[in-house]
Scaffold this motif. Structure first.
Motif, PDB file in Angstrom:
ATOM      1  N   ASP A   1       0.840  -1.206   0.000  1.00 45.75           N
ATOM      2  CA  ASP A   1       0.000   0.000   0.000  1.00 45.75           C
ATOM      3  C   ASP A   1       0.877   1.259   0.000  1.00 45.75           C
ATOM      4  OD1 ASP A   1      -2.331   1.721   0.375  1.00 45.75           O
ATOM      5  OD2 ASP A   1      -1.795   1.766   2.504  1.00 45.75           O
ATOM      6  N   ALA A   2       1.817   1.338   0.935  1.00 44.98           N
ATOM      7  CA  ALA A   2       2.687   2.512   1.025  1.00 44.98           C
ATOM      8  C   ALA A   2       3.535   2.667  -0.237  1.00 44.98           C
ATOM      9  CB  ALA A   2       3.580   2.400   2.259  1.00 44.98           C
ATOM     10  N   SER A   3       4.059   1.564  -0.727  1.00 49.34           N
ATOM     11  CA  SER A   3       4.912   1.601  -1.908  1.00 49.34           C
ATOM     12  C   SER A   3       4.150   2.036  -3.162  1.00 49.34           C
ATOM     13  CB  SER A   3       5.541   0.230  -2.124  1.00 49.34           C
ATOM     14  OG  SER A   3       6.341   0.233  -3.278  1.00 49.34           O
ATOM     15  N   LEU A   4       2.939   1.502  -3.352  1.00 52.07           N
ATOM     16  CA  LEU A   4       2.157   1.884  -4.527  1.00 52.07           C
ATOM     17  C   LEU A   4       1.822   3.371  -4.518  1.00 52.07           C
ATOM     18  CD1 LEU A   4      -0.285  -1.159  -4.851  1.00 52.07           C
ATOM     19  CD2 LEU A   4       1.512  -0.498  -6.468  1.00 52.07           C
ATOM     20  N   HIS A   5       1.436   3.887  -3.364  1.00 54.02           N
ATOM     21  CA  HIS A   5       1.136   5.320  -3.296  1.00 54.02           C
ATOM     22  C   HIS A   5       2.391   6.150  -3.553  1.00 54.02           C
ATOM     23  CE1 HIS A   5      -3.096   5.375  -2.294  1.00 54.02           C
ATOM     24  NE2 HIS A   5      -2.897   4.415  -1.403  1.00 54.02           N
ATOM     25  N   GLY A   6       3.513   5.728  -2.997  1.00 57.24           N
ATOM     26  CA  GLY A   6       4.765   6.442  -3.241  1.00 57.24           C
ATOM     27  C   GLY A   6       5.181   6.388  -4.698  1.00 57.24           C
ATOM     28  N   THR A   7       5.030   5.234  -5.314  1.00 59.02           N
ATOM     29  CA  THR A   7       5.383   5.098  -6.726  1.00 59.02           C
ATOM     30  C   THR A   7       4.448   5.934  -7.594  1.00 59.02           C
ATOM     31  OG1 THR A   7       6.273   2.896  -6.306  1.00 59.02           O
ATOM     32  CG2 THR A   7       5.801   3.456  -8.595  1.00 59.02           C
ATOM     33  N   ALA A   8       3.172   5.990  -7.253  1.00 61.83           N
ATOM     34  CA  ALA A   8       2.232   6.853  -7.992  1.00 61.83           C
ATOM     35  C   ALA A   8       2.685   8.308  -7.920  1.00 61.83           C
ATOM     36  CB  ALA A   8       0.816   6.695  -7.449  1.00 61.83           C
ATOM     37  N   ARG A   9       3.154   8.747  -6.742  1.00 57.37           N
ATOM     38  CA  ARG A   9       3.646  10.127  -6.601  1.00 57.37           C
ATOM     39  C   ARG A   9       4.860  10.368  -7.501  1.00 57.37           C
ATOM     40  NH1 ARG A   9       2.072   9.135  -1.269  1.00 57.37           N
ATOM     41  NH2 ARG A   9       4.162   8.516  -0.624  1.00 57.37           N
ATOM     42  N   ILE A  10       5.759   9.406  -7.571  1.00 58.25           N
ATOM     43  CA  ILE A  10       6.938   9.540  -8.437  1.00 58.25           C
ATOM     44  C   ILE A  10       6.512   9.609  -9.902  1.00 58.25           C
ATOM     45  CG2 ILE A  10       8.964   8.306  -9.334  1.00 58.25           C
ATOM     46  CD1 ILE A  10       9.517   7.382  -6.473  1.00 58.25           C
ATOM     47  N   ILE A  11       5.610   8.738 -10.315  1.00 63.29           N
ATOM     48  CA  ILE A  11       5.146   8.728 -11.704  1.00 63.29           C
ATOM     49  C   ILE A  11       4.495  10.063 -12.049  1.00 63.29           C
ATOM     50  CG2 ILE A  11       3.511   7.672 -13.317  1.00 63.29           C
ATOM     51  CD1 ILE A  11       4.029   4.992 -11.760  1.00 63.29           C
ATOM     52  N   GLU A  12       3.617  10.549 -11.174  1.00 62.61           N
ATOM     53  CA  GLU A  12       2.939  11.825 -11.415  1.00 62.61           C
ATOM     54  C   GLU A  12       3.941  12.968 -11.530  1.00 62.61           C
ATOM     55  OE1 GLU A  12      -1.110  10.763  -8.865  1.00 62.61           O
ATOM     56  OE2 GLU A  12       0.513  11.871  -7.909  1.00 62.61           O
ATOM     57  N   ALA A  13       4.875  13.040 -10.601  1.00 59.78           N
ATOM     58  CA  ALA A  13       5.833  14.151 -10.578  1.00 59.78           C
ATOM     59  C   ALA A  13       6.762  14.119 -11.794  1.00 59.78           C
ATOM     60  CB  ALA A  13       6.637  14.120  -9.290  1.00 59.78           C
ATOM     61  N   THR A  14       7.319  12.966 -12.099  1.00 60.67           N
ATOM     62  CA  THR A  14       8.248  12.905 -13.237  1.00 60.67           C
ATOM     63  C   THR A  14       7.529  13.207 -14.551  1.00 60.67           C
ATOM     64  OG1 THR A  14       8.010  10.492 -13.355  1.00 60.67           O
ATOM     65  CG2 THR A  14       9.918  11.354 -12.152  1.00 60.67           C
ATOM     66  N   ALA A  15       6.284  12.787 -14.673  1.00 63.26           N
ATOM     67  CA  ALA A  15       5.515  13.088 -15.888  1.00 63.26           C
ATOM     68  C   ALA A  15       5.272  14.587 -16.032  1.00 63.26           C
ATOM     69  CB  ALA A  15       4.196  12.334 -15.880  1.00 63.26           C
ATOM     70  N   ARG A  16       5.257  15.297 -14.899  1.00 64.23           N
ATOM     71  CA  ARG A  16       5.104  16.768 -14.923  1.00 64.23           C
ATOM     72  C   ARG A  16       6.443  17.475 -15.097  1.00 64.23           C
ATOM     73  NH1 ARG A  16       1.833  15.860 -10.226  1.00 64.23           N
ATOM     74  NH2 ARG A  16       3.590  16.571  -8.988  1.00 64.23           N
ATOM     75  N   GLY A  17       7.516  16.722 -15.173  1.00 67.38           N
ATOM     76  CA  GLY A  17       8.840  17.323 -15.323  1.00 67.38           C
ATOM     77  C   GLY A  17       9.522  17.624 -14.004  1.00 67.38           C
ATOM     78  N   GLU A  18       8.961  17.158 -12.897  1.00 65.02           N
ATOM     79  CA  GLU A  18       9.562  17.371 -11.576  1.00 65.02           C
ATOM     80  C   GLU A  18      10.400  16.157 -11.209  1.00 65.02           C
ATOM     81  OE1 GLU A  18       6.261  18.004  -8.941  1.00 65.02           O
ATOM     82  OE2 GLU A  18       5.428  19.570 -10.217  1.00 65.02           O
ATOM     83  N   ARG A  19      11.344  16.381 -10.326  1.00 69.70           N
ATOM     84  CA  ARG A  19      12.227  15.291  -9.906  1.00 69.70           C
ATOM     85  C   ARG A  19      12.105  15.106  -8.392  1.00 69.70           C
ATOM     86  NH1 ARG A  19      16.964  12.667 -12.000  1.00 69.70           N
ATOM     87  NH2 ARG A  19      18.279  12.050 -10.263  1.00 69.70           N
ATOM     88  N   PRO A  20      11.135  14.291  -7.958  1.00 69.03           N
ATOM     89  CA  PRO A  20      10.978  14.055  -6.518  1.00 69.03           C
ATOM     90  C   PRO A  20      12.057  13.110  -6.008  1.00 69.03           C
ATOM     91  CG  PRO A  20       9.508  12.639  -7.704  1.00 69.03           C
ATOM     92  CD  PRO A  20      10.189  13.513  -8.735  1.00 69.03           C
ATOM     93  N   SER A  21      12.134  12.992  -4.736  1.00 69.05           N
ATOM     94  CA  SER A  21      13.046  12.034  -4.119  1.00 69.05           C
ATOM     95  C   SER A  21      12.492  10.635  -4.278  1.00 69.05           C
ATOM     96  CB  SER A  21      13.196  12.368  -2.633  1.00 69.05           C
ATOM     97  OG  SER A  21      13.746  11.280  -1.941  1.00 69.05           O
ATOM     98  N   ALA A  22      13.380   9.662  -4.462  1.00 67.78           N
ATOM     99  CA  ALA A  22      12.936   8.255  -4.517  1.00 67.78           C
ATOM    100  C   ALA A  22      12.428   7.812  -3.160  1.00 67.78           C
ATOM    101  CB  ALA A  22      14.074   7.357  -4.978  1.00 67.78           C
ATOM    102  N   ARG A  23      12.661   8.586  -2.112  1.00 67.81           N
ATOM    103  CA  ARG A  23      12.119   8.245  -0.794  1.00 67.81           C
ATOM    104  C   ARG A  23      10.596   8.223  -0.841  1.00 67.81           C
ATOM    105  NH1 ARG A  23      15.071   6.027   2.787  1.00 67.81           N
ATOM    106  NH2 ARG A  23      13.783   6.809   4.451  1.00 67.81           N
ATOM    107  N   SER A  24      10.014   8.836  -1.885  1.00 66.29           N
ATOM    108  CA  SER A  24       8.560   8.793  -2.045  1.00 66.29           C
ATOM    109  C   SER A  24       8.059   7.365  -2.167  1.00 66.29           C
ATOM    110  CB  SER A  24       8.129   9.568  -3.289  1.00 66.29           C
ATOM    111  OG  SER A  24       8.451  10.915  -3.165  1.00 66.29           O
ATOM    112  N   ALA A  25       8.911   6.483  -2.675  1.00 68.54           N
ATOM    113  CA  ALA A  25       8.540   5.064  -2.820  1.00 68.54           C
ATOM    114  C   ALA A  25       9.625   4.218  -2.178  1.00 68.54           C
ATOM    115  CB  ALA A  25       8.381   4.699  -4.288  1.00 68.54           C
ATOM    116  N   ASP A  26      10.064   4.638  -1.018  1.00 65.09           N
ATOM    117  CA  ASP A  26      11.143   3.953  -0.317  1.00 65.09           C
ATOM    118  C   ASP A  26      10.822   2.481  -0.157  1.00 65.09           C
ATOM    119  OD1 ASP A  26      13.065   3.019   1.413  1.00 65.09           O
ATOM    120  OD2 ASP A  26      12.821   4.626   2.881  1.00 65.09           O
TER     121      ASP A  26
END
Length: 190
Positions: free
Chosen positions: A83-108
């Motif tokens: 659950d935590a990992s999927l939500h974190g990975t969704a945040r990474i996918i959303e951010a990178t698709a917008r051109g942002e570079r979040p921390s991978a800790r989002s899907a630690d």
């Protein structure tokens, strides 16, 4: 000559090592899958969820709470992590698709959500997390920005579609294998 290996910490702070040859195979797989359409990636995510759903079919609360060892995860712990990992990975996918570079800790990969919930509640949370990540992948559209990447602790820089492919390996393979090992333990309640 010694083969190079990659090491990271798991949820208990223990070192986990992945041989370079295996790491390279996985990176190649993620690159290959990441070249597919968003619809194909969504189907891969659906397959990941179906594998998990099949494993959980008929599982009881007692079975889900069973720990092979006090230091090992129960099925409920695995579900909380998914659950935590999927939500974190969704945040990474959303951010990178917008051109942002979040921390991978989002899907630690070492992150663990709360496993205090009932099995049914955890199933619902995981189902919702899969829904969110699937919608996120489909929202990428036919031509997402693949130039922005986020570094994974084992698999180097991944773009939004490669992070989507990672879900299948991480949740649909690694953690379903982990659940199968828990279920195969001689002490697992029958």
């Amino acid at each position: 000559m010694t083969e190079r290996a990659h090491t990271m910490r798991n949820h208990r702070g223990e070192a986990v090592t992945l041989p370079e040859e295996r790491r390279r195979e996985i990176v190649d797989y993620l690159k290959h899958q990441g070249a597919k359409t968003t619809e194909e990636l969504a189907a891969l995510i659906d397959r990941s969820q179906a594998i998990l759903d099949d494993l959980l079919s008929g599982m009881t609360e007692e079975q889900a709470a069973f720990r092979p060892d006090p230091d090992q995860w129960s099925v409920k712990d695995v579900l909380a992590h998914i659950d935590a990992s999927l939500h974190g990975t969704a945040r990474i996918i959303e951010a990178t698709a917008r051109g942002e570079r979040p921390s991978a800790r989002s899907a630690d990969p070492a992150s663990v959500g709360s496993s205090d919930a009932s099995l049914d509640e955890l199933r619902d949370r995981v189902e919702e997390a899969y829904r969110r990540v699937r919608e996120t992948v489909l929202d990428l559209g036919p031509d997402p920005d693949l130039s922005v990447t986020v570094r994974h602790p084992f698999f180097d820089e991944l773009n939004c579609k490669e992070w989507a492919a990672f879900i299948y390996l991480h949740c649909g393979r690694d953690h379903t294998n982990q659940i199968q090992q828990i279920m195969a333990h001689p002490g697992f309640p029958r």
